[in-house]
Design a protein around this motif. Sequence first.
Motif, PDB file in Angstrom:
ATOM      1  N   UNK A 163     118.989 -41.337  49.586  1.00 47.89           N
ATOM      2  CA  UNK A 163     118.706 -42.731  49.932  1.00 47.89           C
ATOM      3  C   UNK A 163     117.753 -42.822  51.120  1.00 47.89           C
ATOM      4  N   UNK A 164     117.962 -42.031  52.155  1.00 47.24           N
ATOM      5  CA  UNK A 164     117.152 -42.135  53.369  1.00 47.24           C
ATOM      6  C   UNK A 164     115.852 -41.338  53.305  1.00 47.24           C
ATOM      7  N   UNK A 165     115.857 -40.166  52.702  1.00 48.29           N
ATOM      8  CA  UNK A 165     114.710 -39.265  52.803  1.00 48.29           C
ATOM      9  C   UNK A 165     113.828 -39.210  51.557  1.00 48.29           C
ATOM     10  N   UNK A 166     114.396 -39.340  50.369  1.00 51.66           N
ATOM     11  CA  UNK A 166     113.630 -39.070  49.158  1.00 51.66           C
ATOM     12  C   UNK A 166     113.298 -40.299  48.325  1.00 51.66           C
ATOM     13  N   UNK A 167     113.855 -41.448  48.640  1.00 49.15           N
ATOM     14  CA  UNK A 167     113.526 -42.671  47.906  1.00 49.15           C
ATOM     15  C   UNK A 167     112.250 -43.282  48.471  1.00 49.15           C
ATOM     16  N   UNK A 168     111.419 -43.807  47.581  1.00 45.36           N
ATOM     17  CA  UNK A 168     110.159 -44.425  47.991  1.00 45.36           C
ATOM     18  C   UNK A 168     110.394 -45.920  48.192  1.00 45.36           C
ATOM     19  N   UNK A 169     110.086 -46.401  49.390  1.00 51.42           N
ATOM     20  CA  UNK A 169     110.270 -47.814  49.700  1.00 51.42           C
ATOM     21  C   UNK A 169     108.956 -48.561  49.793  1.00 51.42           C
ATOM     22  N   UNK A 170     107.893 -47.895  50.103  1.00 48.89           N
ATOM     23  CA  UNK A 170     106.577 -48.525  50.137  1.00 48.89           C
ATOM     24  C   UNK A 170     105.526 -47.433  50.080  1.00 48.89           C
TER      25      UNK A 170
END
Length: 126
Positions: free
Chosen positions: A24-31
Motif C-alpha cells: 500500500x505505501x511503497x508499491x502502489x501508484x498514486x500519481x
Amino acid sequence: MIKTLNYILLGTAILIAGFALSWYFFFSIYEIKISVASDKIETNSANPATVRVIAINLLGKEVPFRKIPFEFKFLENGNIVKARYNKSDNLLLITPKNQSGKVKIQITSKYSLFPNIVVIQINKKL
C-alpha cells in the motif's frame, strides 16, 4: 501445543499485514510525474530533450521496480522534431530538426487522471 499454534498464527497475521502495508505505501501508484531534462534545446543539437514519466507512491517517492507505459501526441509543431520512445527505460527522446519553434506534447497514461502537457522550446543555433 495450543500456545505455539497461537504464536504461529499471530506471526503469520503480522507478516501478511506487513506485506499488505508495504504494498500500500511503497508499491502502489498514486500519481505520475513528468520530468523534462531539458526544455530548451538548439536546432541540430546532438543532445535530445529527455521526457521521463515517473510513478509516485503514497510517500511521494518513486515507486521501485515499476515502469509506466504512456502514449504521447504532438499538439503543436510536431513536424520540427523527431521523437523516439524507449519503452525499456520509459523515456521519450525529442531530437530537433532544422526549424525553431515551440513544441507541445500531450502525455497520457492509464494512471493519470488528466493528460499532461510538456512544452519544449527549440532555438536556432547561432
